[in-house]
Design an enzyme around this catalytic site. Structure first.
Site, PDB file in Angstrom:
ATOM      1  N   ARG A 163       0.838  -1.225   0.000  1.00 18.70           N
ATOM      2  CA  ARG A 163       0.000   0.000   0.000  1.00 18.70           C
ATOM      3  C   ARG A 163       0.869   1.269   0.000  1.00 18.70           C
ATOM      4  O   ARG A 163       0.541   2.260   0.670  1.00 18.70           O
ATOM      5  CB  ARG A 163      -0.943   0.051   1.217  1.00 18.70           C
ATOM      6  CG  ARG A 163      -1.852  -1.101   1.373  1.00 18.70           C
ATOM      7  CD  ARG A 163      -2.942  -1.167   0.323  1.00 18.70           C
ATOM      8  NE  ARG A 163      -3.698  -2.359   0.525  1.00 18.70           N
ATOM      9  CZ  ARG A 163      -3.384  -3.550   0.006  1.00 18.70           C
ATOM     10  NH1 ARG A 163      -2.344  -3.678  -0.796  1.00 18.70           N
ATOM     11  NH2 ARG A 163      -4.111  -4.607   0.264  1.00 18.70           N
ATOM     12  N   SER A 237     -10.529  -0.557   5.168  1.00 16.82           N
ATOM     13  CA  SER A 237      -9.709  -0.890   6.343  1.00 16.82           C
ATOM     14  C   SER A 237      -9.184   0.394   6.975  1.00 16.82           C
ATOM     15  O   SER A 237      -8.435   1.134   6.342  1.00 16.82           O
ATOM     16  CB  SER A 237      -8.513  -1.757   5.927  1.00 16.82           C
ATOM     17  OG  SER A 237      -8.984  -2.908   5.294  1.00 16.82           O
ATOM     18  N   GLU A 336      -4.672   3.440   8.497  1.00 18.51           N
ATOM     19  CA  GLU A 336      -4.370   3.256   7.075  1.00 18.51           C
ATOM     20  C   GLU A 336      -5.001   4.430   6.300  1.00 18.51           C
ATOM     21  O   GLU A 336      -4.463   4.930   5.317  1.00 18.51           O
ATOM     22  CB  GLU A 336      -5.012   1.927   6.647  1.00 18.51           C
ATOM     23  CG  GLU A 336      -5.198   1.692   5.175  1.00 18.51           C
ATOM     24  CD  GLU A 336      -4.052   0.871   4.601  1.00 18.51           C
ATOM     25  OE1 GLU A 336      -3.695  -0.137   5.211  1.00 18.51           O
ATOM     26  OE2 GLU A 336      -3.543   1.277   3.542  1.00 18.51           O
TER      27      GLU A 336
HETATM   28  C1  LIG Z   1     -15.362  -0.448   1.244  1.00 17.74           C
HETATM   29  C2  LIG Z   1     -13.914  -0.222   0.891  1.00 17.74           C
HETATM   30  C3  LIG Z   1     -13.113  -1.293   0.567  1.00 17.74           C
HETATM   31  C4  LIG Z   1     -11.765  -1.110   0.224  1.00 17.74           C
HETATM   32  N1  LIG Z   1     -11.012  -2.189  -0.124  1.00 17.74           N
HETATM   33  C5  LIG Z   1      -9.719  -2.035  -0.467  1.00 17.74           C
HETATM   34  C6  LIG Z   1      -8.924  -3.152  -0.863  1.00 17.74           C
HETATM   35  O1  LIG Z   1      -9.396  -4.289  -0.929  1.00 17.74           O
HETATM   36  N2  LIG Z   1      -7.629  -2.931  -1.182  1.00 17.74           N
HETATM   37  C7  LIG Z   1      -7.069  -1.677  -1.148  1.00 17.74           C
HETATM   38  O2  LIG Z   1      -5.878  -1.543  -1.475  1.00 17.74           O
HETATM   39  N3  LIG Z   1      -7.796  -0.593  -0.790  1.00 17.74           N
HETATM   40  C8  LIG Z   1      -9.097  -0.741  -0.456  1.00 17.74           C
HETATM   41  N4  LIG Z   1      -9.842   0.354  -0.081  1.00 17.74           N
HETATM   42  C9  LIG Z   1      -9.199   1.674   0.009  1.00 17.74           C
HETATM   43  C10 LIG Z   1      -9.370   2.539  -1.260  1.00 17.74           C
HETATM   44  O3  LIG Z   1     -10.345   2.010  -2.111  1.00 17.74           O
HETATM   45  C11 LIG Z   1      -8.057   2.666  -2.040  1.00 17.74           C
HETATM   46  O4  LIG Z   1      -7.057   3.258  -1.228  1.00 17.74           O
HETATM   47  C12 LIG Z   1      -8.219   3.505  -3.320  1.00 17.74           C
HETATM   48  O5  LIG Z   1      -7.052   3.432  -4.112  1.00 17.74           O
HETATM   49  C13 LIG Z   1      -8.538   4.969  -3.068  1.00 17.74           C
HETATM   50  O6  LIG Z   1      -8.918   5.508  -4.315  1.00 17.74           O
HETATM   51  P1  LIG Z   1      -9.667   6.891  -4.421  1.00 17.74           P
HETATM   52  O7  LIG Z   1      -9.838   7.205  -5.860  1.00 17.74           O
HETATM   53  O8  LIG Z   1     -10.880   6.888  -3.607  1.00 17.74           O
HETATM   54  O9  LIG Z   1      -8.557   7.860  -3.794  1.00 17.74           O
HETATM   55  P2  LIG Z   1      -8.702   8.938  -2.633  1.00 17.74           P
HETATM   56  O10 LIG Z   1      -9.136   8.260  -1.373  1.00 17.74           O
HETATM   57  O11 LIG Z   1      -9.506  10.083  -3.106  1.00 17.74           O
HETATM   58  O12 LIG Z   1      -7.176   9.385  -2.487  1.00 17.74           O
HETATM   59  C14 LIG Z   1      -6.214   8.492  -1.963  1.00 17.74           C
HETATM   60  C15 LIG Z   1      -4.823   9.129  -2.120  1.00 17.74           C
HETATM   61  O13 LIG Z   1      -4.487   9.209  -3.508  1.00 17.74           O
HETATM   62  C16 LIG Z   1      -4.219  10.566  -3.882  1.00 17.74           C
HETATM   63  N5  LIG Z   1      -4.714  10.721  -5.257  1.00 17.74           N
HETATM   64  C17 LIG Z   1      -5.981  10.532  -5.707  1.00 17.74           C
HETATM   65  N6  LIG Z   1      -6.029  10.678  -7.044  1.00 17.74           N
HETATM   66  C18 LIG Z   1      -4.763  10.993  -7.443  1.00 17.74           C
HETATM   67  C19 LIG Z   1      -4.158  11.277  -8.711  1.00 17.74           C
HETATM   68  N7  LIG Z   1      -4.840  11.229  -9.863  1.00 17.74           N
HETATM   69  N8  LIG Z   1      -2.838  11.580  -8.725  1.00 17.74           N
HETATM   70  C20 LIG Z   1      -2.105  11.603  -7.583  1.00 17.74           C
HETATM   71  N9  LIG Z   1      -2.619  11.341  -6.366  1.00 17.74           N
HETATM   72  C21 LIG Z   1      -3.934  11.030  -6.304  1.00 17.74           C
HETATM   73  C22 LIG Z   1      -4.950  11.408  -2.865  1.00 17.74           C
HETATM   74  O14 LIG Z   1      -4.397  12.693  -2.753  1.00 17.74           O
HETATM   75  C23 LIG Z   1      -4.762  10.570  -1.618  1.00 17.74           C
HETATM   76  O15 LIG Z   1      -3.472  10.784  -1.098  1.00 17.74           O
HETATM   77  C24 LIG Z   1     -11.199   0.198   0.235  1.00 17.74           C
HETATM   78  C25 LIG Z   1     -12.024   1.295   0.549  1.00 17.74           C
HETATM   79  C26 LIG Z   1     -13.365   1.088   0.870  1.00 17.74           C
HETATM   80  C27 LIG Z   1     -14.235   2.270   1.170  1.00 17.74           C
END
Ligand SMILES: Cc1cc2nc3c(=O)[nH]c(=O)nc-3n(C[C@H](O)[C@H](O)[C@H](O)COP(=O)(O)OP(=O)(O)OC[C@H]3O[C@@H](n4cnc5c(N)ncnc54)[C@H](O)[C@@H]3O)c2cc1C
Length: 340
Positions: A163, A237, A336
């Site tokens: 991660r 998580s 996390e």
């Molecule tokens: C129900 C649930 C289940 C999940 N299961 C998993 C799982 O199985 N495995 C897992 O790894 N994660 C999981 N996650 C966590 C999450 O889905 C991941 O971390 C995901 O990658 C976040 O994506 P996001 O687009 O929502 O990013 P955000 O939460 O909006 O941002 C996350 C980070 O990325 C940065 N960011 C966003 N877009 C960009 C971009 N284009 N360029 C540079 N930086 C950027 C943001 O500034 C921030 O630091 C889960 C979350 C939920 C709610």
């Protein structure tokens, strides 16, 4: 095209469902829009978001929130066994997984159902069921907000770990905006079924399997354990699984004997213990307080159970869990989820 809205409500921009706003919200359609942006005029700080599925907004955001609408999935070459595919950062990761599976290509099926967008997935090195995005990633295209130019990184330059990536490291955090990634899928039969209960979920499905059958099994497994962000607010998580020296693990194991402590021995001699097990042993699984709760099917997840939770309530529950685990096991849990 750039769309700018002042005093924007971020409620639908974070899966926890926090009712917060930002000073300025900007959406853009392509990488050239980022070059055209008048960066000096933006309220600071600047935060790029995807779906906000790994974020906890702890209050109104005083600066600018950027969001990508770069959405394309382009097969670069369909000729060989390895199929390179260019994907825009604003594509939902699960939409990409669905498309790859529908096209009969292997590699993305185990990542099905992870919320969020492809750009963030490359930053977070998302993973599930034995696969991380780094396993199928060849390169990342970014906009550098310091030098104000386009930049490409090969996968081995991205510093991927659990991660983790160099994009999250101090000095780089927020510097690089991912605008697109290059992924590699495979035509040849290559399911990854050795993690968790994937095989069990597919026991009645005759081989050879299709990527879509594996995807559907993964989605069923996830659905049983994780809250659907469309119905219950969460950021997945909430805590990292602690990685401890072996002596610490042995101390904990002795303190709960004769019960077994679930654990994974890591190659460097340290031991990872599931934080969910620790939280459960503290009696907090399903614990609810006001609008927030520890999810009853997976104690690693904190939920906005009424949809009306305030950030302070989530933070108070987070502290309660950290304190309980500390008092019971002498281990400090770390979030996390990124606190904004
Ligand atoms: C129900 C649930 C289940 C999940 N299961 C998993 C799982 O199985 N495995 C897992 O790894 N994660 C999981 N996650 C966590 C999450 O889905 C991941 O971390 C995901 O990658 C976040 O994506 P996001 O687009 O929502 O990013 P955000 O939460 O909006 O941002 C996350 C980070 O990325 C940065 N960011 C966003 N877009 C960009 C971009 N284009 N360029 C540079 N930086 C950027 C943001 O500034 C921030 O630091 C889960 C979350 C939920 C709610």
């Amino acid at each position: 095209m750039i769309t700018r809205t002042d005093h924007y409500d971020l409620h639908s921009q974070n899966t926890f469902g926090m009712r917060v706003s930002c000073e300025c919200y900007i959406e853009y359609d392509n990488a050239a829009d980022l070059s055209a942006l008048d960066w000096d005029s933006l309220p600071r700080p600047v935060l790029h978001v995807g779906e906000g599925s790994n974020l906890l907004f702890t209050g109104d955001f005083p600066g600018t929130v950027l969001h990508s609408r770069i959405r394309y999935i382009k097969y670069v070459d369909m000729g060989a066994d390895s199929v390179p595919v260019a994907v825009g950062a604003g594509v939902k990761l699960d939409d990409f997984c669905a498309r790859a599976c529908a096209d009969g290509l292997w590699g993305a099926e185990n990542l099905s159902g992870i919320p969020g967008e492809v750009g963030a997935a490359a930053v977070q090195n998302v993973g599930a069921y034995g696969v991380e995005i780094k396993d199928i990633l060849s390169g990342v295209v970014c906009y550098d907000t310091q030098l104000h130019r386009k930049l490409s990184f090969q996968a081995d330059q991205c510093g991927y770990g659990y991660r983790d990536s160099m994009f999250k490291h101090p000095g780089n955090r927020g510097r690089y905006i991912v605008t697109g990634v290059l992924l590699r899928l495979r035509r040849s039969y290559s399911p990854k079924l050795d993690y968790g209960n994937i095989r069990k979920a597919l026991a009645d499905t005759p081989e050879p399997l299709t990527p879509m059958q594996v995807r559907e099994a993964i989605l069923r497994i996830r659905d049983e354990k994780l809250p659907d962000p469309k119905r219950i607010g969460s950021a997945g998580s909430f805590f990292k699984n602690p990685v401890l020296p072996r002596s610490e693990y042995e101390r904990i194991a002795a303190s709960v004997a004769p019960a077994e402590v679930p654990h994974y021995d890591l190659p460097d001699g340290t031991v990872k213990i599931p934080a969910a097990w620790m939280i459960d042993r503290c009696g907090l699984k399903g614990y609810a307080e006001g609008n927030v709760a520890v999810y009853d099917k997976q104690p690693l997840v904190l939920v906005n159970r009424s949809g009306q939770a305030a950030p302070e309530e989530v933070v108070a529950l987070e502290q309660k869990v950290i304190m309980a685990v500390w008092e019971r096991f002498g281990v400090e849990l770390h979030p996390e989820v990124e606190h904004i």
